[in-house]
Design an enzyme around this catalytic site. Structure first.
Site, mmCIF file in Angstrom:
data_model
loop_
_atom_site.group_PDB
_atom_site.id
_atom_site.type_symbol
_atom_site.label_atom_id
_atom_site.label_comp_id
_atom_site.label_asym_id
_atom_site.label_seq_id
_atom_site.Cartn_x
_atom_site.Cartn_y
_atom_site.Cartn_z
ATOM 1 N N ASN A 139 4.938 31.646 -32.571
ATOM 2 C CA ASN A 139 4.724 32.366 -31.301
ATOM 3 C C ASN A 139 5.960 33.079 -30.753
ATOM 4 O OD1 ASN A 139 5.834 29.857 -30.677
ATOM 5 N ND2 ASN A 139 4.905 29.828 -28.646
ATOM 6 N N GLU B 244 10.768 20.225 -30.392
ATOM 7 C CA GLU B 244 10.175 20.907 -29.238
ATOM 8 C C GLU B 244 8.717 21.153 -29.594
ATOM 9 O OE1 GLU B 244 11.316 21.263 -26.376
ATOM 10 O OE2 GLU B 244 13.439 20.938 -26.697
ATOM 11 N N CYS C 167 4.508 27.876 -25.301
ATOM 12 C CA CYS C 167 4.532 26.433 -25.062
ATOM 13 C C CYS C 167 4.709 26.135 -23.579
ATOM 14 C CB CYS C 167 5.655 25.802 -25.865
ATOM 15 S SG CYS C 167 7.205 26.683 -25.653
ATOM 16 N N GLU D 219 17.955 22.125 -26.195
ATOM 17 C CA GLU D 219 18.377 23.318 -26.923
ATOM 18 C C GLU D 219 19.022 24.292 -25.940
ATOM 19 O OE1 GLU D 219 16.057 24.476 -30.436
ATOM 20 O OE2 GLU D 219 14.326 23.937 -29.246
#
Ligand code: NAD
Length: 478
Positions: free
Chosen positions: A149, A247, A281, A459
């Site tokens: 994505n 993640e 997400c 991150e």
């Protein structure tokens, strides 16, 4: 059509043809052909990275800075072309795709600077006469596994810090979107990374991904994708006793309180739930709305959704591009059926649409009268589908927002400082937005979630050092 190759041990290498990379806005348009690496080739890439690590990890910071800066500069210079490629292969609109490309450039620029800011600490010991030094060392060979994505930004935010801190990389992009990943790899390679330091192995998760998971040569894995795959990554990393970072999915809530500015709330909800076709997400798929503003909010949302143009990602004026592929479209449609069967009211959208060219077009869908136990409120749909939950007051809203296995991002629309402050403190999410969409983040600050959404260090920004380096504590008696 040229078969784009994998890059292993300093050379471009042929592999099996993965078939056509199709444009979801126009299934007759073939974006390119890409080679799939075999398990053996993935293992060769890992061995090459291992061999390159001692020299690269001790390379000068100027060299690493210059390579990363060069990558950033070329991405910026080619942003329109790369944005077009990304929109063509993934289906987000051209402005969204170009924005993502620029984000990748900004991330490489940020980490080129970080190479020059590496630092440690020197402390006195509790024992007289002894000195203590804390330093950060690179981890080794990093396996990088990414989803479809964000085909260039997510690879960028893993590859840039990995290289900046002196690690070697074996990069496996999502099988569905090899084009942007290949273009990024080509730029990194031409920027001058030494042989073996950076390897591109495109292909299937069950083959290339599995080879990375099960190789003793991999020192750490950074993964973004679904919870199901994340669990496999975690299990393999425990088996090999190596670092990992996950993640994963989200079911992000956006709370709208009675005192919200209605226009702001609608823009925040539409952006968060439907932009990038809801395939983020951080998308706000649960809209938790207090009863005083509920009806006005739903009416304004339906009105706003009617004005959204769903069309070819490359066309100017398109607000929402197509869904990424047939199987994701089927998943979205099946959740729309599930919502109806569960008794939710579909107030807008949900139909498949035909446009000039054949593509995977879906009208953004809005459910109301939904309850916390419905599957559409518990499971990640990953499409342009959102549901409204009516609640009595702020306390109920907060409880509903936190009632989810996920915890990536959350948001609140309110003009009350008291409620905004309380929500920031008590929301069980890694990232909290006040009067802003749940999606849309900066690149110089930590990114990540809680609960089933994330595992391991954050991150991005300076926090990336937590994952991509290992701390050493050295004691000296001079
Ligand atoms: P996915 O889990 O199917 O695939 C992710 C990557 O894992 C791909 O490269 C895939 O090939 C690889 N893979 C699949 N099976 C594997 C295996 N057995 N071993 C090793 N690798 C394997 O996810 P997806 O469909 O590509 O992406 C969508 C998901 O990603 C959604 O759940 C979304 O929420 C999540 N996502 C999370 C974030 C975040 O930062 N939290 C960001 C973007 C996407």
């Amino acid at each position: 059509m040229t078969l784009h190759q994998n890059f292993i041990a300093g050379s471009w290498i042929d592999g099996a043809d993965a078939g056509e990379n199709i444009n979801p806005s126009d299934t007759g348009d073939v974006v390119g052909r890409y080679a799939r690496a075999s398990r053996e080739q993935a293992e060769q890439a890992i061995a090459a990275a291992k061999a390159a690590f001692p020299a690269w990890s001790r390379s000068g910071i100027q060299q690493r800075h210059d390579i990363l800066k060069k990558v950033s500069d070329e991405i910026i210079a080619r942003k329109d072309e790369l944005g077009r490629l990304l929109a063509r292969e993934e289906g987000k609109t051209l402005p969204e795709a170009t924005g993502e490309v620029l984000r990748a450039a900004q991330i490489f620029d940020f980490f080129s600077g970080e190479t020059l800011r590496l630092s440690g600490e020197k402390l006195p010991s509790t024992r007289p006469g002894i000195e203590v030094e804390l330093t950060r060392e690179p981890v080794g060979v990093i396996g990088i596994i990414t989803p479809w994505n964000f085909p260039i930004a997510i690879p960028a935010w893993k590859i840039a810090p990995a290289l900046a801190y002196g690690n070697c990389v074996v990069f496996k992009p999502a099988d569905l979107v090899p084009g942007s990943a290949w273009a990024l790899a080509d730029i990194i390679i031409r920027a001058g990374v030494p042989e073996g330091v950076f390897n591109l192995v495109m292909g299937r998760g069950s083959v290339v991904g599995d080879a990375i998971l099960n190789s003793p040569g991999i020192d750490a894995i950074t993964f973004t994708g679904s919870v199901g795959t994340g669990k496999k990554v975690a299990a393999a990393c425990v088996e090999h006793m190596r670092k990992f970072q996950l993640e994963m999915g989200g079911k992000n809530p956006l709370v709208v309180l009675d005192d919200a500015d209605l226009a702001v709330a609608v823009e925040v909800a539409v952006n968060g739930a439907y932009f990038s076709t809801g395939q983020r997400c951080t998308a706000s798929s649960r809209l938790v709305v207090t009863e005083g503003i509920h009806d006005k909010f739903v009416a304004a949302m339906a009105e706003r959704l009617k004005g959204l143009v769903v069309d070819d990602a490359l066309k100017s004026g398109t607000h929402i591009g197509p869904v990424v592929d047939q199987s994701q479209l089927d998943q979205d449609s099946s959740y729309i059926d599930i919502g109806r069967k569960e008794g939710a009211k579909l107030v807008w959208g949900g139909d498949r649409l035909n446009r000039e060219k054949p593509g995977f077009y879906l009208q953004p869908a809005l459910f109301t009268e939904t309850t916390a136990d419905m599957r559409i409120n518990r499971e990640e749909i990953f499409g342009p589908v959102a549901s409204v939950m009516r609640v009595k007051d702020y306390d109920e809203a907060l409880a509903a927002a936190n009632d989810t296995p996920f915890g990536l991002s959350s948001g609140i629309c309110t003009t009350s400082l008291k409620h905004a402050s309380h929500f920031k403190r008590n929301s069980e999410a890694g990232m909290v937005m006040v009067n802003l969409p749940t999606a849309g983040v900066d690149y110089h600050v930590p990114f990540g979630g809680r609960k089933a959404s994330s595992f391991g260090p954050r991150e991005q920004g300076r926090y990336a050092a937590e994952f991509f380096t290992i701390v050493k504590t050295a004691y000296t008696l001079p």
